[in-house]
Structures are given as structure tokens and as C-alpha cells.
Scaffold this motif. Structure first.
Motif, PDB file in Angstrom:
ATOM      1  N   LEU A   1       0.829  -1.204   0.000  1.00  0.00           N
ATOM      2  CA  LEU A   1       0.000   0.000   0.000  1.00  0.00           C
ATOM      3  C   LEU A   1       0.865   1.256   0.000  1.00  0.00           C
ATOM      4  CD1 LEU A   1      -2.830   1.185   0.099  1.00  0.00           C
ATOM      5  CD2 LEU A   1      -2.718   1.054   2.607  1.00  0.00           C
ATOM      6  N   MET A   2       1.929   1.258   0.807  1.00  0.00           N
ATOM      7  CA  MET A   2       2.803   2.436   0.858  1.00  0.00           C
ATOM      8  C   MET A   2       3.563   2.626  -0.448  1.00  0.00           C
ATOM      9  SD  MET A   2       4.275   2.637   4.766  1.00  0.00           S
ATOM     10  CE  MET A   2       4.926   0.981   4.822  1.00  0.00           C
ATOM     11  N   LEU A   3       3.949   1.518  -1.071  1.00  0.00           N
ATOM     12  CA  LEU A   3       4.633   1.629  -2.366  1.00  0.00           C
ATOM     13  C   LEU A   3       3.680   2.142  -3.446  1.00  0.00           C
ATOM     14  CD1 LEU A   3       6.725  -1.669  -2.402  1.00  0.00           C
ATOM     15  CD2 LEU A   3       7.624   0.652  -2.245  1.00  0.00           C
ATOM     16  N   ALA A   4       2.486   1.558  -3.506  1.00  0.00           N
ATOM     17  CA  ALA A   4       1.547   1.907  -4.563  1.00  0.00           C
ATOM     18  C   ALA A   4       0.962   3.301  -4.368  1.00  0.00           C
ATOM     19  CB  ALA A   4       0.421   0.874  -4.625  1.00  0.00           C
ATOM     20  N   ALA A   5       0.563   3.632  -3.131  1.00  0.00           N
ATOM     21  CA  ALA A   5      -0.100   4.914  -2.881  1.00  0.00           C
ATOM     22  C   ALA A   5       0.883   6.012  -2.543  1.00  0.00           C
ATOM     23  CB  ALA A   5      -1.117   4.753  -1.748  1.00  0.00           C
TER      24      ALA A   5
ATOM     25  N   PRO B   1       9.383   3.331   2.291  1.00  0.00           N
ATOM     26  CA  PRO B   1       8.505   2.253   2.747  1.00  0.00           C
ATOM     27  C   PRO B   1       9.246   0.970   3.097  1.00  0.00           C
ATOM     28  CG  PRO B   1       7.547   3.334   0.855  1.00  0.00           C
ATOM     29  CD  PRO B   1       8.929   3.891   1.011  1.00  0.00           C
ATOM     30  N   PHE B   2      10.265   0.630   2.296  1.00  0.00           N
ATOM     31  CA  PHE B   2      11.025  -0.577   2.617  1.00  0.00           C
ATOM     32  C   PHE B   2      11.717  -0.453   3.972  1.00  0.00           C
ATOM     33  CE2 PHE B   2      10.756  -1.651  -1.955  1.00  0.00           C
ATOM     34  CZ  PHE B   2      10.419  -2.990  -1.834  1.00  0.00           C
ATOM     35  N   THR B   3      12.289   0.712   4.237  1.00  0.00           N
ATOM     36  CA  THR B   3      12.938   0.879   5.542  1.00  0.00           C
ATOM     37  C   THR B   3      11.904   0.947   6.662  1.00  0.00           C
ATOM     38  OG1 THR B   3      13.025   3.286   5.213  1.00  0.00           O
ATOM     39  CG2 THR B   3      14.980   2.002   4.605  1.00  0.00           C
ATOM     40  N   SER B   4      10.719   1.515   6.373  1.00  0.00           N
ATOM     41  CA  SER B   4       9.655   1.531   7.382  1.00  0.00           C
ATOM     42  C   SER B   4       9.224   0.112   7.724  1.00  0.00           C
ATOM     43  CB  SER B   4       8.453   2.338   6.874  1.00  0.00           C
ATOM     44  OG  SER B   4       8.774   3.690   6.712  1.00  0.00           O
ATOM     45  N   ILE B   5       9.024  -0.695   6.688  1.00  0.00           N
ATOM     46  CA  ILE B   5       8.649  -2.086   6.920  1.00  0.00           C
ATOM     47  C   ILE B   5       9.793  -2.847   7.570  1.00  0.00           C
ATOM     48  CG2 ILE B   5       8.001  -4.242   5.806  1.00  0.00           C
ATOM     49  CD1 ILE B   5       5.771  -2.195   5.974  1.00  0.00           C
ATOM     50  N   ALA B   6      11.018  -2.584   7.121  1.00  0.00           N
ATOM     51  CA  ALA B   6      12.170  -3.247   7.735  1.00  0.00           C
ATOM     52  C   ALA B   6      12.266  -2.897   9.212  1.00  0.00           C
ATOM     53  CB  ALA B   6      13.454  -2.845   7.007  1.00  0.00           C
ATOM     54  N   THR B   7      11.943  -1.649   9.540  1.00  0.00           N
ATOM     55  CA  THR B   7      11.948  -1.237  10.946  1.00  0.00           C
ATOM     56  C   THR B   7      10.923  -2.032  11.731  1.00  0.00           C
ATOM     57  OG1 THR B   7      12.628   1.011  10.336  1.00  0.00           O
ATOM     58  CG2 THR B   7      11.629   0.723  12.504  1.00  0.00           C
ATOM     59  N   VAL B   8       9.705  -2.126  11.190  1.00  0.00           N
ATOM     60  CA  VAL B   8       8.651  -2.879  11.872  1.00  0.00           C
ATOM     61  C   VAL B   8       9.015  -4.353  11.976  1.00  0.00           C
ATOM     62  CG1 VAL B   8       6.252  -3.631  11.703  1.00  0.00           C
ATOM     63  CG2 VAL B   8       6.849  -1.253  11.249  1.00  0.00           C
ATOM     64  N   LEU B   9       9.588  -4.901  10.917  1.00  0.00           N
ATOM     65  CA  LEU B   9       9.950  -6.317  10.937  1.00  0.00           C
ATOM     66  C   LEU B   9      11.073  -6.596  11.923  1.00  0.00           C
ATOM     67  CD1 LEU B   9       9.730  -7.256   7.153  1.00  0.00           C
ATOM     68  CD2 LEU B   9       8.031  -7.570   8.961  1.00  0.00           C
TER      69      LEU B   9
ATOM     70  N   VAL C   1      14.687  10.099   2.380  1.00  0.00           N
ATOM     71  CA  VAL C   1      15.099   8.698   2.319  1.00  0.00           C
ATOM     72  C   VAL C   1      16.222   8.427   3.317  1.00  0.00           C
ATOM     73  CG1 VAL C   1      16.247   6.993   0.863  1.00  0.00           C
ATOM     74  CG2 VAL C   1      14.321   8.296  -0.027  1.00  0.00           C
ATOM     75  N   LEU C   2      17.186   9.332   3.404  1.00  0.00           N
ATOM     76  CA  LEU C   2      18.247   9.166   4.388  1.00  0.00           C
ATOM     77  C   LEU C   2      17.685   9.159   5.808  1.00  0.00           C
ATOM     78  CD1 LEU C   2      21.058  11.466   2.907  1.00  0.00           C
ATOM     79  CD2 LEU C   2      20.945   8.961   2.875  1.00  0.00           C
ATOM     80  N   ALA C   3      16.671   9.972   6.048  1.00  0.00           N
ATOM     81  CA  ALA C   3      16.041  10.007   7.376  1.00  0.00           C
ATOM     82  C   ALA C   3      15.394   8.662   7.694  1.00  0.00           C
ATOM     83  CB  ALA C   3      15.010  11.127   7.425  1.00  0.00           C
ATOM     84  N   SER C   4      14.741   8.058   6.707  1.00  0.00           N
ATOM     85  CA  SER C   4      14.104   6.760   6.945  1.00  0.00           C
ATOM     86  C   SER C   4      15.152   5.666   7.180  1.00  0.00           C
ATOM     87  CB  SER C   4      13.197   6.388   5.779  1.00  0.00           C
ATOM     88  OG  SER C   4      13.948   6.142   4.600  1.00  0.00           O
ATOM     89  N   LEU C   5      16.278   5.758   6.483  1.00  0.00           N
ATOM     90  CA  LEU C   5      17.364   4.793   6.727  1.00  0.00           C
ATOM     91  C   LEU C   5      17.921   4.943   8.136  1.00  0.00           C
ATOM     92  CD1 LEU C   5      19.219   5.047   3.286  1.00  0.00           C
ATOM     93  CD2 LEU C   5      18.045   3.025   4.190  1.00  0.00           C
ATOM     94  N   LEU C   6      18.043   6.181   8.590  1.00  0.00           N
ATOM     95  CA  LEU C   6      18.521   6.413   9.949  1.00  0.00           C
ATOM     96  C   LEU C   6      17.548   5.844  10.972  1.00  0.00           C
ATOM     97  CD1 LEU C   6      20.528   7.673  11.931  1.00  0.00           C
ATOM     98  CD2 LEU C   6      19.267   9.840  11.705  1.00  0.00           C
ATOM     99  N   ARG C   7      16.264   5.967  10.693  1.00  0.00           N
ATOM    100  CA  ARG C   7      15.263   5.413  11.610  1.00  0.00           C
ATOM    101  C   ARG C   7      15.441   3.902  11.748  1.00  0.00           C
ATOM    102  NH1 ARG C   7       8.746   4.708  10.774  1.00  0.00           N
ATOM    103  NH2 ARG C   7       8.362   3.926  12.881  1.00  0.00           N
TER     104      ARG C   7
END
Length: 452
Positions: free
Chosen positions: A63-67, A253-261, A392-398
Motif C-alpha cells: 500500500l505504501m509503495l503503490a499509494a 517504505p522498505f525501511t519503514s517495513i524493515a523497521t517494523v519487521l 530517504v536518508l532520514a528513513s534509513l537512519l530510523r
């Protein structure tokens, strides 16, 4: 009055609210839909809830990738073309966006249908929990093309400024999803009881309905552009233009999901009750993303039109105004849930151990939701500017903060320390994006703007 003229001259705050309101309402409908899904699955037991906690991030990734990522890149690119009064270029982008959505959905479905057992087992799924995760995942990814097409079409519609049309299409799909999921989870009349898989099938059906509604508008009623599925030659340069921003935006989104995973893996070591409790709590964070997207979708279009017209200073003001509104919304929700966590925890389960984990999550993470809203809205605004590096760098840092922190804690990790890492990561996520944009990250490499 043309879309370009309206957006370039209307008062910023009122125009953001006017464009964001339909999206926020649609996202609230999505929130209600997701809550209904958890309520249905909660009646199937703790193993089903834990299985949903493993599979739901994969649904949200798509959903995050598509939307958000590709959909935002599509909206930003088309809005810039419309801002530059290039209708033919906007229509070519729209056609290529639909083709790209089909291709990406096929890739995604192939990955999860083939590798799903290994993915969920690696995340800690065992026995009945793994079986439930696969029951949901397999049914959803058999029909996930409907999610991709519906959200791609919604992104095209939003680029034209018709936020209400996009919202109504998605809301209708959400309403259908609630009914279909309930019927298919428990069974009714000739419909079989599919259990947790019924929730996934309901989502596929809902997105199919939204696809039909949005496709009709773009092909028959939209005045800013017409979606044509024939007569436009496929050009690699147009795909490249979309992917240049969309692929970079997809890292988030990938890093967000990776964070959750990563968090899911750490929490899974503490047992099914802890995993189910975290799944319920973290779902609220997932649902913040669609709410922020209500403001973000408006911001993508508005910033895109302004950057297409080279009205850069006003584009920046729009982004900061929308980000502040987003932070207020998510901060208010986070504050209420931190003070009264039982409002959320008690909705989905009557198992006290599960409820306690959810309450702990909300008390620790809830106060930081305002920063999450700020960072997410700036991420969407950056798609309108087509400048995605710093978000994107911010999401990687997260992700790095959570992953490294979890490894350092090791066997000493408990739910409280893991949730504190989440709060820290949200703080860093917001600060990096905000500071970079404030320091001029969007303006590097752009030609000087005309006087405003």
C-alpha cells in the motif's frame, strides 16, 4: 479558473485544508476498515492475531509503495506537467503509470507467493501463527494487482486536483471491503468461512471496486487530462522519469517495513502474547500513514504545481504549513492514546497480557506521533518537489537506530526498551528531514525562480 491558476493564487492554509479534507475522510474510512479487519480476526484467537501481525506489514508495504511512493511520484510528475501546461506530457505519464503499476504488482505477488513461507518463518512465525500468516498473505497477493491499480489511478486523479473524486472512489472500496471481509471471515449463506483469509479477500474486492470507479472518471469525465490505454507508444524515458523519483521514494517504505519487521523479530522472542500486543499497537502507527497521506496527497499536488511553475518559495510555504497541520493531527491522536491506551487496546482482544503490551506501546510511543506526522508529511511534500534524498536518508537512519539498538540490547531487551527505541527513531526521522529542507535541500540544482 484553471487548476494551475487556482493553486498558485489561493490562500495556502485554506487551500490545503480544502484539498486535504476529502483525503483525510477517505483515510479515516481506511482506518475504520482496518480496525474492522482486526476486530474480525480477533474473534479467531491469539494465533490469528499474531499471524496478522506478521502478514499485515507486507500488505502495508504494498500500500505504501503503490499509494505513497510510486503514487506520490506519479502525482508529483503529472502535477508538474500540468503546472507547466503540458497536457500531452501529463497524459503520457498517466498511461505509463498504469503499465508500471501492473508490472510492479506482478513482481510483488510473485515474491510473496513463492517466498512467503520463508519470509514469515524468518520473522518468527511458527506452527499455527505461520499458518495464519500464510492464509492471509496468499489470498491477498493472488489479487494484489487491484491495490496497485486503484492507488495508481487515485494518484493520477489527485494530480488533477480532484481530491474529492479520489476520496470517494477509495471510500466506496473501503465500505465494500468491510462488508466483504466480514462475510468471508465468518461465512454467510453460500459464502464459505475463510477465516483470516477472508479479511485478505475483502481487501482485494474493495480495491477492485475502487479501480472501476476511478477508471471511469479518468477515461470519461476528467477535464484536466484523459487516461488513454491505447494510442500512446511506450517509451523507456517516461518509465525512467517516473522511476527516478519513485524508486528513491520506495526506499522509505522498505525501511519503514524493515523497521517494523526488526521490531517484530525482537518482540517475537518474548512470546505470542507480546507479539500480538505489539501488532495491535503498531497498527495504529501504520494507520497514521494514511491519515498523514490525507495532507501529503494535497501537498504533493500543490508543491508539484508550484515547482512546475517555478514558484519555489510559495511551494516551500505550502510544505511547512501542511507538515504543521499533519503534526497537530497525529500529535493529538498520540496524546489521547498515550493518556488512555485502553481505548485502543481493549477494542481487539480480551486477553490481558496482550492488552498490557499494547498499552505499554502507546504510553511510550504515542507522545512521539507528532514528530512522525511531521516527517511523513515532509516526505510526501518532497515528492511534489521531486527531491527525495534527505527524506530517504532520514528513513534509513530510523531503521538503523532500531536495528542497532535492538542488537545492542540483545537478550536484555524487553518490550519497554524496544518501544523506547521506536520513540528515539521517530525523533531522528523528523529532525533530519526538517533540517535538510530548511537548509535548502530542495533548491540545489534548480534554475533561479522568477520574482513572486
Amino acid at each position: 479558473m484553471s487548476l494551475q491558476h487556482d493553486l498558485l493564487t489561493a490562500p495556502i492554509g485554506r487551500r490545503i485544508l480544502r484539498m486535504a479534507a476529502p483525503n483525510v475522510i477517505a483515510m479515516l474510512a481506511s482506518l475504520a476498515t482496518s480496525m474492522a479487519e482486526v476486530w474480525y480476526v480477533g474473534h479467531l484467537g491469539t494465533a490469528a492475531l499474531a499471524g496478522l501481525a506478521l502478514a499485515f506489514p507486507m500488505y502495508m508495504l504494498n500500500l505504501m509503495l503503490a499509494a505513497g511512493s510510486m503514487g506520490g511520484a506519479i502525482s508529483g510528475a503529472i502535477a508538474q506537467r500540468l503546472g507547466a501546461k503540458d497536457r500531452a506530457g501529463a497524459e503520457a505519464l498517466a498511461f505509463h503509470a498504469v503499465v508500471l503499476a501492473v508490472l510492479l504488482s506482478l513482481v510483488s505477488s510473485g515474491v510473496f507467493l513463492l517466498l512467503g513461507p520463508k519470509i514469515y518463518a524468518a520473522l518468527g512465525g511458527r506452527e499455527s501463527v505461520l499458518a495464519n500468516a500464510l492464509a492471509y498473505s496468499n489470498l491477498f497477493f493472488l489479487g494484489s494487482i487491484t491495490l496497485w491499480i486503484a492507488n495508481t489511478l487515485a494518484g493520477i486523479v489527485r494530480a488533477t486536483g480532484h481530491m474529492g473524486v479520489s476520496a470517494r472512489g477509495l471510500m466506496t472500496g473501503s465500505a465494500v471491503q468491510v462488508v466483504a471481509a466480514g462475510l468471508l471471515v465468518f461465512g454467510a449463506g453460500p459464502l464459505p468461512a475463510l477465516g483470516i483469509g477472508g479479511a485478505a479477500a475483502g481487501a482485494v474486492i474493495g480495491f477492485l471496486v475502487a479501480t472501476v470507479i476511478l477508471l471511469h472518471f479518468l477515461m470519461r469525465r476528467c477535464t484536466e487530462l484523459t487516461l488513454r490505454l491505447t494510442g500512446i507508444p511506450l517509451r523507456l524515458s517516461v518509465f525512467t522519469d517516473l522511476l527516478r523519483v519513485g524508486a528513491l521514494a520506495s526506499v522509505s517504505p522498505f525501511t519503514s517495513i524493515a523497521t517494523v519487521l526488526a521490531i517484530t523479530t525482537f518482540v517475537a522472542r518474548l512470546g505470542p502474547d507480546a507479539l500480538a500486543g505489539y501488532g495491535i499497537g503498531s497498527r495504529l502507527e501504520f494507520l497514521m500513514i494514511p491519515l498523514v497521506f490525507g495532507f501529503g496527497a494535497a501537498t504533493i499536488t500543490m508543491v508539484g504545481v508550484h515547482f512546475g511553475a517555478r514558484a519555489y518559495a510559495r511551494g516551500h510555504r505550502i510544505a511547512w504549513t501542511a507538515a504543521a497541520m499533519s503534526a497537530l493531527l497525529t500529535g493529538a491522536i498520540g496524546a489521547v492514546m498515550a493518556l488512555f491506551p485502553g481505548l485502543w487496546a481493549n477494542l481487539f482482544t480480551d486477553v490481558e497480557a496482550v492488552r498490557e503490551t499494547t498499552r505499554l506501546y502507546l504510553r511510550i510511543v504515542g507522545p512521539f506521533y507528532a514528530l512522525f506526522g511531521l516527517g511523513q508529511c515532509l516526505y510526501f511534500a518532497s515528492q511534489g518537489a521531486r527531491r527525495m534524498l534527505w527524506p530517504v536518508l532520514a528513513s534509513l537512519l530510523r531503521f538503523a537506530t532500531v536495528f542497532a539498538g535492538g542488537l545492542l540490547l540483545g537478550a536484555q531487551a524487553d518490550t519497554a526498551s524496544i518501544f523506547a527505541l521506536i520513540a528515539l527513531s521517530l525523533t531522528l526521522y523528523a529532525l533530519v528531514s526538517a533540517i535538510a529542507i530548511w537548509r535548502g535541500a530542495w533548491m540545489r540544482g534548480l534554475a533561479a525562480a522568477p520574482a513572486e
